[in-house]
Motif scaffolding. Structure first.
Motif, short mmCIF file in Angstrom:
data_model
loop_
_atom_site.label_atom_id
_atom_site.label_comp_id
_atom_site.label_asym_id
_atom_site.label_seq_id
_atom_site.Cartn_x
_atom_site.Cartn_y
_atom_site.Cartn_z
N UNK A 69 0.85 -1.29 -0.06
CA UNK A 69 0.06 -0.11 -0.06
C UNK A 69 0.90 1.00 0.19
N UNK A 70 2.17 0.79 0.35
CA UNK A 70 3.05 2.56 0.00
C UNK A 70 3.31 3.12 -0.57
N UNK A 71 3.82 1.66 -1.57
CA UNK A 71 4.22 1.82 -2.73
C UNK A 71 3.24 2.14 -3.95
N UNK A 72 2.01 1.99 -3.11
CA UNK A 72 0.73 2.42 -4.32
C UNK A 72 0.66 3.68 -3.70
N UNK A 73 1.15 4.42 -2.91
CA UNK A 73 0.89 5.32 -2.22
C UNK A 73 1.71 6.49 -2.73
N UNK A 74 3.13 6.00 -2.52
CA UNK A 74 4.07 6.76 -3.62
C UNK A 74 4.13 6.50 -4.87
#
Length: 219
Positions: A69-74
């Protein structure tokens, strides 16, 4: 016949290949990857745990949900989707590295994944190809010949196939897989032409500018 598609100065491209189940996409993908050493398959990331024998970075990049989810947000995913409670997606880092090295990257995705890739930060480097069966009747015959699914599963796959095929107009190229060899030859022709585009050959553009300057000096 093996092709060497990497070349100094050539930027790689994202090759999106989509089709309904049973149209031959997987067969074409395997053949392309085995015969063309200038293209690699995009390795997906997933939140599902690895199965016995699977290795991180080979079958998948295994990530926990928080990291995914961090990778998606970034903005570090070209595309992503949730399937049966697990997240799957295509990390942008390895794809960008391959393209910078002059290698192409193959994506075996549905229309939604293809749409996300085309709308991503690397969308300008993407080409999209949709594989159609000869007819809807032939597609059903192929699914039945597999002898792997119950009738109700085949019926569901046919409904999904009709939904998938309704997005054919969103793709750059449409191929009909009536004969596998013919369809594969057409796929090769598309890649050859796209690899020769001026925008993907900055080395050629530089040489042309130099020669143009030399000609002006002579005249």
């Amino acid at each position: 016949m093996t092709q060497t598609a990497t070349a100094p100065g050539r930027t790689g491209m994202l090759v999106i290949l989509s089709s309904p189940s049973g149209a031959g996409k997987s067969t074409l993908s395997r053949r392309l990857l085995s015969q063309d050493d200038g293209i690699s398959f995009s390795i997906s990331a997933t939140t599902r745990p690895p199965r016995p024998g699977e290795e991180d970075g080979r079958e998948y990049y295994f990530r926990d949900r928080a990291e995914f989810e961090r990778m998606i947000a970034a903005g570090e995913m070209l595309e992503h989707a949730e399937v049966f409670g697990n997240l799957y997606g295509s990390p942008i880092g390895p794809v960008r590295s391959a393209c910078n090295a002059g290698r192409d990257v193959l994506f075996d995705v549905d229309w939604q994944g293809g749409q996300q890739i085309r709308n991503s930060a690397m969308g300008r480097d993407a080409i999209s190809i949709f594989i159609l069966p000869p007819s809807i009747e032939e597609l059903e015959v192929r699914l039945r010949k597999r002898a792997q699914d119950a009738p109700e599963v085949i019926a569901r796959r046919m409904r999904e196939a009709r939904r998938e095929m309704s997005h054919w107009a969103e793709y750059d190229y449409i191929l009909i897989n009536d004969d596998l060899d013919t369809c594969y030859g057409e796929l090769e022709s598309i890649l050859t032409a796209e690899r020769l585009r001026r925008a993907r050959r900055p080395d050629i553009a530089a040489r042309a500018r130099i020669m143009s300057g030399e000609i002006k000096e002579i005249t």
